[in-house]
Motif scaffolding. Structure first.
Motif, PDB file in Angstrom:
ATOM      1  N   SER A 181      -3.371  57.173  16.550  1.00  8.60           N
ATOM      2  CA  SER A 181      -4.421  58.165  15.933  1.00  8.60           C
ATOM      3  C   SER A 181      -4.582  59.397  15.900  1.00  8.60           C
ATOM      4  CB  SER A 181      -6.099  57.446  15.443  1.00  8.60           C
ATOM      5  OG  SER A 181      -6.477  57.684  16.664  1.00  8.60           O
ATOM      6  N   ASP A 182      -4.075  60.121  16.870  1.00  7.60           N
ATOM      7  CA  ASP A 182      -4.536  60.986  16.921  1.00  7.60           C
ATOM      8  C   ASP A 182      -2.155  61.382  17.516  1.00  7.60           C
ATOM      9  OD1 ASP A 182      -4.110  63.918  17.663  1.00  7.60           O
ATOM     10  OD2 ASP A 182      -5.770  64.072  19.219  1.00  7.60           O
ATOM     11  N   ASP A 183      -1.972  61.744  17.121  1.00 10.10           N
ATOM     12  CA  ASP A 183      -0.343  61.882  17.153  1.00 10.10           C
ATOM     13  C   ASP A 183       0.254  63.064  18.221  1.00 10.10           C
ATOM     14  OD1 ASP A 183       0.462  59.775  15.828  1.00 10.10           O
ATOM     15  OD2 ASP A 183       1.307  60.795  13.877  1.00 10.10           O
ATOM     16  N   ASP A 184      -0.444  64.403  17.502  1.00  9.01           N
ATOM     17  CA  ASP A 184       0.240  65.709  18.629  1.00  9.01           C
ATOM     18  C   ASP A 184      -1.017  65.303  19.370  1.00  9.01           C
ATOM     19  OD1 ASP A 184      -2.114  66.310  16.862  1.00  9.01           O
ATOM     20  OD2 ASP A 184      -1.186  68.124  15.770  1.00  9.01           O
ATOM     21  N   GLY A 185      -1.883  64.878  19.662  1.00  3.88           N
ATOM     22  CA  GLY A 185      -2.539  65.207  21.533  1.00  3.88           C
ATOM     23  C   GLY A 185      -4.162  66.107  21.082  1.00  3.88           C
TER      24      GLY A 185
END
Length: 599
Positions: free
Chosen positions: A431-435
């Motif tokens: 749910s947080d693809d780029d961290g």
């Protein structure tokens, strides 16, 4: 006895000497000539006081004579109202006679006639009205030279009434900026002023008048319709040849004695310069272009300026994609972004017109082949666009707002090998693809953005580096990672707004509080453009710590193999399609991006 007679004789002599009459020398008697013929009327009694001095007028008689002989003999005395018989200057003689003894004395009197400024009414002073109130600010002094005929020995003053001019009171104190009198909100028009001309050497005065007048400006119509031409061959250059004079009857507005010139700038129109040489054959330089028409009264020179626009209309440029998709249960809005004031629309589905769908946009609820006919209301042509719309089942395994098919970043059909933030969780499950500690769902729901082909969510790219925010760990491109812009250290960068302007700091490049962490990786790409491979040369030695990523213009990461040798890395680009790519180098919190062109 002899001694007594001698003393009496000396006493009489002393007494006669002490009390003898004296004709004092008077000042020149100067008068101004009203008709400049050199002759004037003198009141000779005017100088009696000067001739007497301290002597009593009761004891003496004063007479005036044209010759000294007449004065000595006391004959041919002049009448007290006397006109000189020699022009401009005459010497006459004054006899002062003791009434008791008959003794007398004589002196001279100069009668001087000075020329008077003879002036006539000057031509009127006229100004054009700027706002139809018949009031203007005049510089009266521009008439000085005309009134004096260039005589520098004459001065000019102005008065509002003849009585003030004659008495020389209430002079107009600022003749360089005189506003004509106002009556009921409008100017006294015309207005007569009274002028006094003074010879500065003699003090002689002349009188005349000056008429000031506020002239009306032409009154062209201020609602000139725009001129529109169609792009004859639809080249898109938006240049055509216009006849600017087609609305001249409306511009003239029925006023005779006026003329029109056309200009491409307002300043030229007001100065009357650089008029268009042939307004019937004018090629526009931009579209739309404003044209300024100067309407001039041929007699007074007063003018007014109105403007209108000219523009070239071409077939509408519709930026539709050839195909769209939307999720089952949702809707899709296809918007032409054109105005119904300029175009008419008719939408159709699978070749059949959709009733009542004649607006610039269409809300789609089912799949099929849509087409829109866009017709220019100016009659410049019709454009028909065919659009394929698919309704698809949208699976979003991680509920982040990006469907699984869009999370195949490298486009190889395998969702498992797409992990943008290298956290071991594939993007379609992350749910947080780029961290960056900002949820993907939050990064794709900003108000601004553009639609991307076959992508359900909005394409949001704050720093315009062609990498979508939800795949970019530095959304505002300020060199500070989004995760490091959590200045209140609560684990959420979205609520940090240090300058209180409602924009989160991680989306505003001007806010970069962690400047001590800001630096860049300097590197060179060569050759660029490239065909099969490209070399990367670094400015640091520890190249083994640098992560290298390559993205296409859609922000999708592409797989590119590379080999590292000392301070250089070779990227294999032979399998890439021609186009624009972005090479991203990251070393810890430091990131740099450069463009790469594949031929």
């Amino acid at each position: 006895m002899k001694q007594k007679l001698l003393n009496l004789f000396l006493f009489l002599i002393i007494s006669i000497t002490s009390f003898a009459q004296v004709a004092n020398q008077p000042n020149d008697y100067v008068v101004c000539d009203d008709d400049n013929d050199g002759f004037a009327l003198f009141d000779l009694t005017y100088v009696d006081v000067q001739v007497l001095g301290s002597q009593s007028a009761e004891d003496y008689t004063i007479t005036y004579h044209e010759t000294q002989s007449d004065a000595i003999n006391g004959i041919n005395a002049l009448y007290y109202l006397y006109v000189n018989n020699t022009d401009w200057l005459q010497i006459i003689y004054v006899r002062l006679e003791d009434n008791n003894t008959g003794s007398y004395d004589t002196t001279e009197l100069s009668l001087v006639v000075n020329p008077t400024p003879i002036v006539t009414a000057s031509t009127s002073l006229e100004l054009c009205d700027d706002d139809a109130d018949e009031i203007a600010v005049f510089d009266l002094t521009i008439k000085d030279a005309e009134i004096t005929n260039g005589n520098t020995d004459w001065s000019v003053t102005y008065y509002e009434t003849n009585a003030d001019a004659q008495a020389q009171t209430n002079v107009i104190t600022n003749p360089t900026a005189y506003t004509n009198n106002s009556v009921n909100g409008y100017g006294a028009n015309p207005q007569t002023l009274f002028v006094v001309v003074t010879d500065i050497n003699t003090g002689c005065l002349g009188f005349t008048t000056l008429t000031i007048r506020v002239l009306p400006n032409p009154t062209p119509s201020n609602t000139i319709p725009d001129l529109v031409l169609c792009d004859e061959i639809n080249t898109g250059d938006e240049v055509e040849v216009f006849d600017l004079t087609v609305n001249e009857l409306l511009i003239f507005n029925g006023e005779p004695g006026t003329s029109i010139t056309y200009h491409v700038s307002e300043s030229d129109a007001f100065s009357g310069s650089n008029s268009i040489s042939d307004p019937t054959q004018f090629s526009n330089t931009v579209s739309p272009q404003t044209i300024y028409a100067r309407v001039t009264n041929n007699t007074t020179g007063c003018f007014a300026v109105v403007d209108f626009d000219i523009y070239v209309d071409s077939l509408p440029d519709l930026n539709f994609e050839s195909s769209y998709s939307f999720c089952v249960g949702d809707t899709l809005v296809i918007d032409s972004e054109l105005s119904t004031l300029d175009y008419s629309f008719q939408w159709a589905l699978n070749g059949n017109p959709i009733p009542d769908e004649t607006q610039a946009s269409l809300t789609v609820t089912q799949s099929g082949f849509y087409e829109v006919s866009v017709i220019s209301l100016l009659g410049c042509g019709t454009t028909i666009i065919l659009i394929n719309v698919e309704e698809i089942v949208c699976t979003d395994s991680d509920d982040d707002g990006v469907i699984d098919s869009d999370e195949d970043i490298n486009g190889n059909g395998d969702l498992e090998d797409d992990d943008t933030d290298d956290d071991g969780i594939p993007n379609y499950l992350d749910s947080d693809d780029d961290g960056d500690n900002v949820e993907t769902i939050d990064e794709i729901t900003l108000i601004s953005g553009r639609s991307s082909n076959n992508t359900i969510h909005q394409f949001i790219d704050t720093d315009e580096d062609s990498i979508e925010n939800y795949l970019d760990d530095d959304d505002d491109g300020d060199g500070i990672l989004t995760i490091d812009e959590d200045y209140n250290n609560n684990g959420d960068p979205t609520d940090d707004d240090t300058n209180s302007n409602t924009i989160p700091d991680y989306l505003e490049s001007s806010v970069a509080l962690n400047v001590n962490q800001f630096s860049t990786i300097e590197f060179k790409l060569f050759p660029n453009p490239t065909k099969d491979e490209v070399s990367i040369q670094f400015n640091i030695s520890q190249v083994e710590t640098i992560k290298i990523k390559v993205y296409d213009v859609q922000g999708k990461r592409v797989n590119v193999s590379h080999n590292t040798d000392e301070n250089r890395t070779i990227l294999n680009t032979s399998h890439l399609s021609s186009g624009l790519y972005f090479v991203e180098l990251q070393n810890g919190a430091i990131k740099s991006i450069q463009k790469l062109i594949k031929e």
